[in-house]
Design a protein around this motif. Structure first.
Motif: not given
Ligand code: FAD
Length: 397
Positions: A12, A41, A48, A79, A285, A301
């Motif tokens: 996304a 991060n 995935r 974050v 998600d 996805c």
């Protein structure tokens, strides 16, 4: 100068970045006047959906080369919070502890598989992240090295008989050969209960062909290093237990005073925004959006990339005073890998079976190895923008 900040470098977030950069370019706005930052991060887009195959190098796509090409800044940072009332993003102490101001925020921080709340759950494996899939690979390699190809008497239990659990357990049959005992266990009464009636017979045939022991209606009380204890007292001795027990939206969703669904996803409006937060868009998600009048998006996805495209486009439009575009994604397809039994490809929200066996498998390979990948930086800015731009693709359609 204004700024769009995107949190999350998954499907996304990356598609939002490409789409926003494409729209910025189409409107003739200089990257100096409208900066786009992507904060994630991990330095890579992790594929995935492929991790059930094992962790392979091409399942990590470095973000920076693609983002550099389209003039999106990349910040490798975690974050820890968002303060929507002040338009601020807080980074962790390890990531400098700074707070970043945004004019528009796209939250795309994805999902994770929560650890089951039972004693010993941490003894199990999962394939939620690249490093977890790598850990399982290393364990399985050690097991094969120790036993040779003869895994007679070795049991591996996969917990969770839905999409990921089914793909993993059948793939393990492919990877580990016929001698190992593979168990698929779930507390539900049916395999793939959330995948609909059309898929069910195909899945059951495949599990039988792959010689998988199916244990349904079983609740786990605790997990040891080499065993599972079931409610009722039965102990299953297992060399490994792999959990595939469902995803939950990123905890950053809690920053917004907005309604969520049972998976923790924020209920978004047709423009992928939140009613009380004009500067915020939600994609992937972390979002529960309506794909058409009757169907909400899944954590998938195909929805994450499209939600990202709309969020990126709408973030630019909302900054420049242009009309936002309502998200719509009416067609839906599924392709479930079934290891040595091939794969099943379905279309429509009722998942009507279109292809099975080797025909299904060749579609699955194409999806996994081509369709879900972002464009390569080497194709250049123009081709990247053409591939993702909402304006250009809808004009062409
Ligand atoms: C094993 C497995 C198999 C799957 N199989 C399929 C399949 O066959 N088909 C399908 O369509 N979907 C499948 N899915 C689901 C699919 O992978 C997800 O729907 C998709 O990855 C969602 O994309 P996303 O960008 O929203 O989130 P993610 O891919 O989760 O990306 C989120 C990104 O945000 C980063 N991030 C998270 N929190 C922070 C933070 N606090 N600070 C900074 N960065 C952060 C993460 O590191 C990550 O880069 C599968 C998922 C798994 C785990």
């Amino acid at each position: 100068m204004s700024n769009i900040s995107i949190v999350g470098g998954g499907f996304a977030g990356l598609w939002a970045a490409m789409s926003a950069a494409a729209e910025r370019d189409r409107l003739g706005i200089s990257p100096n006047d409208l900066t786009i930052d992507l904060i994630s991060n991990t330095p890579d887009l992790v594929m995935r959906p492929r991790l059930y195959e094992g962790a392979k190098p091409d399942m990590r796509v470095p973000l920076r080369p693609l983002l550099d090409t389209i003039k999106v800044q990349f910040d490798l940072a975690t974050v820890v919070g968002v303060r929507p009332s002040e338009n601020l993003i807080d980074l962790s102490e390890l990531s400098s502890g700074r707070s970043l101001r945004y004019d528009r925020l796209i939250l795309a921080s994805g999902s994770h598989m929560p650890t089951l709340p039972i004693p010993g759950a941490a003894n199990g494996f999962s394939i939620d992240t690249f490093s977890q899939a790598e850990k399982l690979d290393n364990f399985l390699e050690g097991l094969s090295r120790h036993n040779g190809r003869d895994l007679n008497g070795v049991t591996i239990v996969v917990v969770g008989a839905s999409f990921t659990g089914i793909e993993l357990v059948t793939e393990l049959r492919q990877r580990l050969g016929t001698k190992v005992r593979l168990v698929l266990l779930d507390h539900a009464e049916h395999v793939g209960s959330d995948l609909g009636a059309n898929l069910n017979p195909v899945i059951l045939n495949a599990l039988s062909e792959c010689d998988i022991d199916i244990r349904l209606g079983e609740k786990i009380t605790s997990a040891g290093e080499n065993s599972l204890l079931l409610e009722g007292g039965e102990v299953i001795a297992a060399a490994a237990v792999v959990f595939a027990t469902g995803l939950r939206a990123s905890p950053l969703t809690a920053a917004f005073n907005a309604e969520t669904d049972p998976a923790g996803r924020l209920l978004v409006n047709e423009f992928l925004g939140l009613e009380k937060e004009a500067a915020v868009f939600i994609a992937g998600d972390v979002a529960r959006a309506m794909a058409d009048d009757d169907h909400a998006t899944f954590m998938s996805c195909q929805h994450a990339t499209e939600l990202g495209r709309y969020a990126g486009y709408n973030a630019v439009q909302s900054l420049t005073g242009g009309p936002l575009r309502p998200y719509r994604q009416e067609s839906y397809a599924t392709c479930l890998d079934l290891g040595p039994a091939g794969a099943v490809f379905t279309t429509g929200w009722d998942r009507e079976v279109q292809k099975t066996g080797s025909e299904g498998k060749s579609i699955k390979r194409q999806i996994n190895q081509e369709w879900i990948y972002p464009p390569k930086p080497s194709v250049g800015t123009k081709a990247i923008f053409q591939a993702v731009s909402l304006t250009q693709s809808s004009q062409a359609a």
